[in-house]
Design a protein around this motif. Structure first.
Motif, PDB file in Angstrom:
ATOM      1  N   VAL A 142       0.838  -1.203   0.000  1.00  0.00           N
ATOM      2  CA  VAL A 142       0.000   0.000   0.000  1.00  0.00           C
ATOM      3  C   VAL A 142       0.872   1.252   0.000  1.00  0.00           C
ATOM      4  CG1 VAL A 142      -1.728   1.309   1.288  1.00  0.00           C
ATOM      5  CG2 VAL A 142      -1.921  -1.183   1.123  1.00  0.00           C
ATOM      6  N   GLU A 143       1.951   1.246   0.781  1.00  0.00           N
ATOM      7  CA  GLU A 143       2.883   2.373   0.794  1.00  0.00           C
ATOM      8  C   GLU A 143       3.431   2.642  -0.611  1.00  0.00           C
ATOM      9  OE1 GLU A 143       7.098   3.696   2.923  1.00  0.00           O
ATOM     10  OE2 GLU A 143       6.555   1.586   2.792  1.00  0.00           O
ATOM     11  N   ASP A 144       3.876   1.609  -1.293  1.00  0.00           N
ATOM     12  CA  ASP A 144       4.417   1.769  -2.643  1.00  0.00           C
ATOM     13  C   ASP A 144       3.357   2.298  -3.603  1.00  0.00           C
ATOM     14  OD1 ASP A 144       6.776   0.774  -1.654  1.00  0.00           O
ATOM     15  OD2 ASP A 144       6.455  -1.263  -2.412  1.00  0.00           O
ATOM     16  N   PHE A 145       2.124   1.809  -3.457  1.00  0.00           N
ATOM     17  CA  PHE A 145       1.027   2.249  -4.318  1.00  0.00           C
ATOM     18  C   PHE A 145       0.738   3.739  -4.128  1.00  0.00           C
ATOM     19  CE2 PHE A 145      -3.593   3.084  -4.470  1.00  0.00           C
ATOM     20  CZ  PHE A 145      -3.811   2.894  -5.836  1.00  0.00           C
ATOM     21  N   LEU A 146       0.656   4.206  -2.879  1.00  0.00           N
ATOM     22  CA  LEU A 146       0.346   5.612  -2.622  1.00  0.00           C
ATOM     23  C   LEU A 146       1.465   6.532  -3.117  1.00  0.00           C
ATOM     24  CD1 LEU A 146      -1.342   5.578   0.903  1.00  0.00           C
ATOM     25  CD2 LEU A 146      -2.421   5.671  -1.345  1.00  0.00           C
ATOM     26  N   LYS A 147       2.694   6.110  -2.995  1.00  0.00           N
ATOM     27  CA  LYS A 147       3.804   6.936  -3.477  1.00  0.00           C
ATOM     28  C   LYS A 147       3.765   7.080  -4.993  1.00  0.00           C
ATOM     29  CE  LYS A 147       6.945   6.270   0.416  1.00  0.00           C
ATOM     30  NZ  LYS A 147       8.238   5.744   0.907  1.00  0.00           N
ATOM     31  N   MET A 148       3.323   6.041  -5.678  1.00  0.00           N
ATOM     32  CA  MET A 148       3.183   6.116  -7.140  1.00  0.00           C
ATOM     33  C   MET A 148       2.044   7.048  -7.548  1.00  0.00           C
ATOM     34  SD  MET A 148       3.707   2.121  -8.231  1.00  0.00           S
ATOM     35  CE  MET A 148       3.116   2.473  -9.894  1.00  0.00           C
ATOM     36  N   GLN A 149       1.004   7.145  -6.681  1.00  0.00           N
ATOM     37  CA  GLN A 149      -0.167   7.963  -7.009  1.00  0.00           C
ATOM     38  C   GLN A 149       0.014   9.439  -6.686  1.00  0.00           C
ATOM     39  OE1 GLN A 149      -3.038   6.538  -8.447  1.00  0.00           O
ATOM     40  NE2 GLN A 149      -1.646   4.798  -8.589  1.00  0.00           N
ATOM     41  N   SER A 150       1.075   9.779  -5.979  1.00  0.00           N
ATOM     42  CA  SER A 150       1.253  11.150  -5.501  1.00  0.00           C
ATOM     43  C   SER A 150       1.782  12.049  -6.620  1.00  0.00           C
ATOM     44  CB  SER A 150       2.229  11.168  -4.315  1.00  0.00           C
ATOM     45  OG  SER A 150       2.358  12.462  -3.798  1.00  0.00           O
ATOM     46  N   VAL A 151       0.872  12.767  -7.260  1.00  0.00           N
ATOM     47  CA  VAL A 151       1.226  13.705  -8.340  1.00  0.00           C
ATOM     48  C   VAL A 151       0.533  15.033  -8.081  1.00  0.00           C
ATOM     49  CG1 VAL A 151       1.548  11.891 -10.055  1.00  0.00           C
ATOM     50  CG2 VAL A 151      -0.702  12.935  -9.788  1.00  0.00           C
TER      51      VAL A 151
END
Length: 361
Positions: A142-151
């Motif tokens: 989940v951490e990796d997913f949220l970091k990818m979504q942060s734009v």
């Protein structure tokens, strides 16, 4: 012999009456928080109340009087999530995470003789939130997913009127999260059989084990089930409890229960996302939601980011979607995503296209 049988019937009747009249509701939560640069701290809370079913609904004070007939319903069954086994090694799991805020709850809920134990996980990174039920060992993913979504986007455009808008899965879920408030059995404001777009089918699924609203029984002790609330655009069912005038039991939530859904599942269709983008001329793409609300008969979405298709980022304060505009939904993607709605409700939803008015300033 005959007198004994009569006495047994009376005793059984009294027990049944007492069971329907009073319930013991118990909730215990062990909570672990991970705060960046501060570390891990824990807390707990416990609630235990006796409540009584009166003619007007659940109350906390014992009353005198005869109970009315109770709606037919399935009794609850006890359940323990396999994820509970990971609670003992939670600190080890949390220590491997970086830069995110995490709350993990071990929840024990008991209504009379039914118990439920589960793990709920809440994650926040850079303003983005996600929540799920299940194993804490999945928090790293989940951490990796949220970091990818942060734009972020910062272009400004002006002068948009009613136009084609594509809502991403999070925005789609928020629209129907708000729409559900019109379908509560204690205050239903849309009639059964009324239609919105025939493209849309929506379920409430408390038994979707990965979503934050997962519950095997509701807060009246009624066994939960997946319900088709909207089928091919037609309103099929209300959210009901043992005490609501409308709707079947199974959607009670809270110490003094009121009708509410658990998890929104919006049925995908056959549009590919890229196909949807290419087919939408001069439209707006909404990416994420800061918040949503109802203003009179209009659903308002406050986007996290927006893009004018083919031109780039756009600053849009909110999207106004009058209820009648739900009939304009004309495309639904086959791609779906698990999304955060709020701390009590989960969702799995697709991209949808409809007509709405961006408020830009």
């Amino acid at each position: 012999m005959e007198d004994k049988q009569v006495k047994e019937k009376v005793v059984f009747s009294n027990l049944r009456y007492y069971f329907l009249l009073m319930q013991t509701y118990e909730l215990m939560e062990e909570i672990a928080h991970l705060i960046p640069a501060s570390g891990i701290y824990r807390e707990s809370r416990k609630i235990k109340v006796n409540r009584y079913l009166s003619k007007s609904g659940w109350v906390l004070n014992k009353f005198e009087g005869k109970e009315e007939d109770i709606k037919p319903h399935e009794e609850c069954e006890s359940y323990v999530s396999p994820a509970v086994k990971e609670w003992e090694k939670l600190d080890e799991i949390l220590c491997k995470l970086n830069d995110i805020t995490v709350t993990v709850k071990k929840v024990y809920r008991k209504i009379n003789n039914c118990t439920e134990e589960k793990i709920l996980n809440y994650v926040e990174y850079n303003g983005l939130k996600f929540a799920y039920a299940g194993k804490p060992s999945d928090l790293k993913a989940v951490e990796d997913f949220l970091k990818m979504q942060s734009v972020s986007m910062n272009e400004r455009i002006l002068g948009l009127e009613r136009t084609n808008i594509i809502l991403d899965p999070e925005a789609t879920a928020h629209v129907f999260h708000q729409f559900m408030s019109f379908l509560k059995g204690d205050n239903s404001r849309i009639k059964l059989g009324e239609r919105i777009s025939r493209e849309i089918t929506v379920y409430d699924d408390p038994l979707s084990e990965s979503l934050i609203g997962f519950s095997t029984f509701d807060d009246e002790g009624v066994k939960t089930r997946k319900k088709e609330i909207i089928g091919d655009g037609t309103i099929l069912e209300y959210l009901g409890t043992l005490t609501t005038k409308n709707g079947n039991p199974g959607n009670a939530r809270g110490i003094l229960p009121i009708p509410d859904y658990f998890n929104l599942i919006i049925k995908p269709k056959d549009w590919g996302f890229q196909e949807l983008i290419q087919d939408t001329k001069n439209g707006l793409l909404v990416l994420g939601v800061k918040k949503s609300e109802i203003v009179k008969n209009s659903i308002r979405i406050f986007p996290r980011n927006s893009m004018l298709i083919g031109y780039g980022g756009a600053v849009v304060r909110e999207i106004a979607i009058p209820l009648q505009e739900l009939v304009t939904i004309d495309a639904i993607s086959k791609e779906v995503k698990s999304v955060y709605i709020d701390d009590e409700h989960g969702g799995i939803s697709p991209f949808i296209r409809l007509k709405a008015r961006p408020i830009v300033y």
